[in-house]
Design a protein around this motif. Structure first.
Motif, PDB file in Angstrom:
ATOM      1  N   ALA A 260       0.827  -1.206   0.000  1.00 43.59           N
ATOM      2  CA  ALA A 260       0.000   0.000   0.000  1.00 43.59           C
ATOM      3  C   ALA A 260       0.863   1.257   0.000  1.00 43.59           C
ATOM      4  O   ALA A 260       0.565   2.225  -0.709  1.00 43.59           O
ATOM      5  CB  ALA A 260      -0.928  -0.008   1.205  1.00 43.59           C
ATOM      6  N   HIS A 261       1.923   1.237   0.773  1.00 47.08           N
ATOM      7  CA  HIS A 261       2.813   2.401   0.856  1.00 47.08           C
ATOM      8  C   HIS A 261       3.444   2.698  -0.508  1.00 47.08           C
ATOM      9  O   HIS A 261       3.458   3.848  -0.959  1.00 47.08           O
ATOM     10  CB  HIS A 261       3.883   2.152   1.911  1.00 47.08           C
ATOM     11  CG  HIS A 261       4.873   3.249   2.038  1.00 47.08           C
ATOM     12  ND1 HIS A 261       4.573   4.461   2.608  1.00 47.08           N
ATOM     13  CD2 HIS A 261       6.171   3.322   1.649  1.00 47.08           C
ATOM     14  CE1 HIS A 261       5.635   5.237   2.563  1.00 47.08           C
ATOM     15  NE2 HIS A 261       6.620   4.568   1.988  1.00 47.08           N
ATOM     16  N   ILE A 262       3.933   1.677  -1.175  1.00 44.54           N
ATOM     17  CA  ILE A 262       4.557   1.877  -2.488  1.00 44.54           C
ATOM     18  C   ILE A 262       3.532   2.391  -3.489  1.00 44.54           C
ATOM     19  O   ILE A 262       3.799   3.320  -4.251  1.00 44.54           O
ATOM     20  CB  ILE A 262       5.202   0.573  -2.984  1.00 44.54           C
ATOM     21  CG1 ILE A 262       6.451   0.273  -2.146  1.00 44.54           C
ATOM     22  CG2 ILE A 262       5.573   0.661  -4.464  1.00 44.54           C
ATOM     23  CD1 ILE A 262       7.038  -1.087  -2.397  1.00 44.54           C
ATOM     24  N   TRP A 263       2.329   1.806  -3.471  1.00 45.94           N
ATOM     25  CA  TRP A 263       1.318   2.225  -4.420  1.00 45.94           C
ATOM     26  C   TRP A 263       0.907   3.673  -4.177  1.00 45.94           C
ATOM     27  O   TRP A 263       0.844   4.472  -5.107  1.00 45.94           O
ATOM     28  CB  TRP A 263       0.099   1.307  -4.323  1.00 45.94           C
ATOM     29  CG  TRP A 263      -0.989   1.722  -5.249  1.00 45.94           C
ATOM     30  CD1 TRP A 263      -1.011   1.570  -6.607  1.00 45.94           C
ATOM     31  CD2 TRP A 263      -2.197   2.388  -4.911  1.00 45.94           C
ATOM     32  NE1 TRP A 263      -2.170   2.087  -7.120  1.00 45.94           N
ATOM     33  CE2 TRP A 263      -2.919   2.596  -6.104  1.00 45.94           C
ATOM     34  CE3 TRP A 263      -2.748   2.820  -3.715  1.00 45.94           C
ATOM     35  CZ2 TRP A 263      -4.160   3.222  -6.129  1.00 45.94           C
ATOM     36  CZ3 TRP A 263      -3.981   3.433  -3.741  1.00 45.94           C
ATOM     37  CH2 TRP A 263      -4.668   3.634  -4.927  1.00 45.94           C
ATOM     38  N   GLN A 264       0.635   4.018  -2.924  1.00 48.42           N
ATOM     39  CA  GLN A 264       0.172   5.375  -2.635  1.00 48.42           C
ATOM     40  C   GLN A 264       1.237   6.427  -2.896  1.00 48.42           C
ATOM     41  O   GLN A 264       0.909   7.546  -3.274  1.00 48.42           O
ATOM     42  CB  GLN A 264      -0.308   5.470  -1.190  1.00 48.42           C
ATOM     43  CG  GLN A 264      -1.653   4.798  -1.038  1.00 48.42           C
ATOM     44  CD  GLN A 264      -2.284   5.082   0.290  1.00 48.42           C
ATOM     45  OE1 GLN A 264      -1.707   4.785   1.319  1.00 48.42           O
ATOM     46  NE2 GLN A 264      -3.469   5.650   0.267  1.00 48.42           N
ATOM     47  N   ASP A 265       2.490   6.089  -2.707  1.00 47.40           N
ATOM     48  CA  ASP A 265       3.567   7.049  -2.946  1.00 47.40           C
ATOM     49  C   ASP A 265       4.068   7.023  -4.383  1.00 47.40           C
ATOM     50  O   ASP A 265       5.086   7.639  -4.689  1.00 47.40           O
ATOM     51  CB  ASP A 265       4.737   6.772  -1.994  1.00 47.40           C
ATOM     52  CG  ASP A 265       4.395   7.104  -0.555  1.00 47.40           C
ATOM     53  OD1 ASP A 265       3.364   7.768  -0.309  1.00 47.40           O
ATOM     54  OD2 ASP A 265       5.162   6.701   0.333  1.00 47.40           O
ATOM     55  N   HIS A 266       3.352   6.299  -5.260  1.00 43.68           N
ATOM     56  CA  HIS A 266       3.787   6.148  -6.656  1.00 43.68           C
ATOM     57  C   HIS A 266       5.240   5.694  -6.701  1.00 43.68           C
ATOM     58  O   HIS A 266       6.051   6.228  -7.444  1.00 43.68           O
ATOM     59  CB  HIS A 266       3.592   7.441  -7.455  1.00 43.68           C
ATOM     60  CG  HIS A 266       2.180   7.915  -7.450  1.00 43.68           C
ATOM     61  ND1 HIS A 266       1.170   7.266  -8.120  1.00 43.68           N
ATOM     62  CD2 HIS A 266       1.589   8.961  -6.820  1.00 43.68           C
ATOM     63  CE1 HIS A 266       0.034   7.898  -7.921  1.00 43.68           C
ATOM     64  NE2 HIS A 266       0.246   8.926  -7.126  1.00 43.68           N
ATOM     65  N   GLY A 267       5.529   4.700  -5.861  1.00 45.80           N
ATOM     66  CA  GLY A 267       6.890   4.183  -5.746  1.00 45.80           C
ATOM     67  C   GLY A 267       7.330   3.407  -6.967  1.00 45.80           C
ATOM     68  O   GLY A 267       6.668   3.400  -8.007  1.00 45.80           O
ATOM     69  N   ASP A 268       8.414   2.722  -6.804  1.00 51.04           N
ATOM     70  CA  ASP A 268       9.052   2.005  -7.897  1.00 51.04           C
ATOM     71  C   ASP A 268       8.267   0.755  -8.281  1.00 51.04           C
ATOM     72  O   ASP A 268       7.966  -0.091  -7.430  1.00 51.04           O
ATOM     73  CB  ASP A 268      10.478   1.628  -7.468  1.00 51.04           C
ATOM     74  CG  ASP A 268      11.229   0.938  -8.578  1.00 51.04           C
ATOM     75  OD1 ASP A 268      11.460   1.584  -9.620  1.00 51.04           O
ATOM     76  OD2 ASP A 268      11.561  -0.257  -8.410  1.00 51.04           O
ATOM     77  N   LEU A 269       7.953   0.630  -9.555  1.00 47.08           N
ATOM     78  CA  LEU A 269       7.180  -0.504 -10.056  1.00 47.08           C
ATOM     79  C   LEU A 269       7.936  -1.819  -9.851  1.00 47.08           C
ATOM     80  O   LEU A 269       7.336  -2.839  -9.509  1.00 47.08           O
ATOM     81  CB  LEU A 269       6.838  -0.308 -11.530  1.00 47.08           C
ATOM     82  CG  LEU A 269       5.948  -1.362 -12.166  1.00 47.08           C
ATOM     83  CD1 LEU A 269       4.599  -1.452 -11.463  1.00 47.08           C
ATOM     84  CD2 LEU A 269       5.752  -1.061 -13.644  1.00 47.08           C
TER      85      LEU A 269
END
Length: 165
Positions: free
Chosen positions: A49-58
């Motif tokens: 969730a954190h990666i998705w919400q922060d538009h993190g690295d795919l």
């Protein structure tokens, strides 16, 4: 005062998964290995969730999806074995639910692997976020609580404890 819609996917991205669901005693099935595995699944869900919400690295999201796939396969095998040992009457339905979840995760993995490297935006990140929410809140909070109630009743009726406890 105008209120934002709260159903469906409306504004889901504005809330962290941690706000929607947090691991706690209310989710424990009181079998130490399963509770530890569930907590690990919740922790992975929060990372995703954190990666998705922060538009993190795919690529990081893909790696977490692969990790979740391995964790779920092992967890489901272990859980199904214990449920067989206690004679859970809904085991076939529970196994079928596990198979559906693994199939859904495979579809998400396929979508993630077809995505270009870069930042996580939109689909399939949203699909993965929703999957994780369904896995944690949906499956663990509902289906797993059903077998927890059965195990507690079986334990009190037979003075039986969970295997591995």
């Amino acid at each position: 005062m105008s209120l934002a819609p709260v159903s469906g996917l409306h504004n889901l991205s504005e809330f962290s998964l941690k706000q929607l669901v947090a691991w706690g005693d209310h989710l424990k099935v009181h079998q130490p290995q399963i509770d530890a595995q569930h907590e690990a699944i919740f922790n992975l869900a929060l990372e995703i969730a954190h990666i998705w919400q922060d538009h993190g690295d795919l690529d990081e999201l893909k790696a977490l999806a692969e990790k979740l796939d391995k964790v779920l396969h092992a967890h489901f095998r272990y859980e199904e074995q214990l449920l067989a040992e206690i004679g859970y009457p809904e085991l076939a339905a529970h196994k079928a639910e596990h198979q559906v979840m693994l199939h859904e995760l495979q579809i998400i993995l396929d979508r993630l692997h077809k995505s270009q490297s870069g930042s996580v935006v939109g689909e399939p990140g949203l699909a993965f976020q929703n999957y994780v929410l369904g896995l944690t809140v949906g499956h663990i909070f509902n289906s797993d609580m059903d077998y927890c109630l059965y195990a507690r009743k079986a334990a009190s009726d037979k003075e039986h404890v969970w295997p591995g406890k």
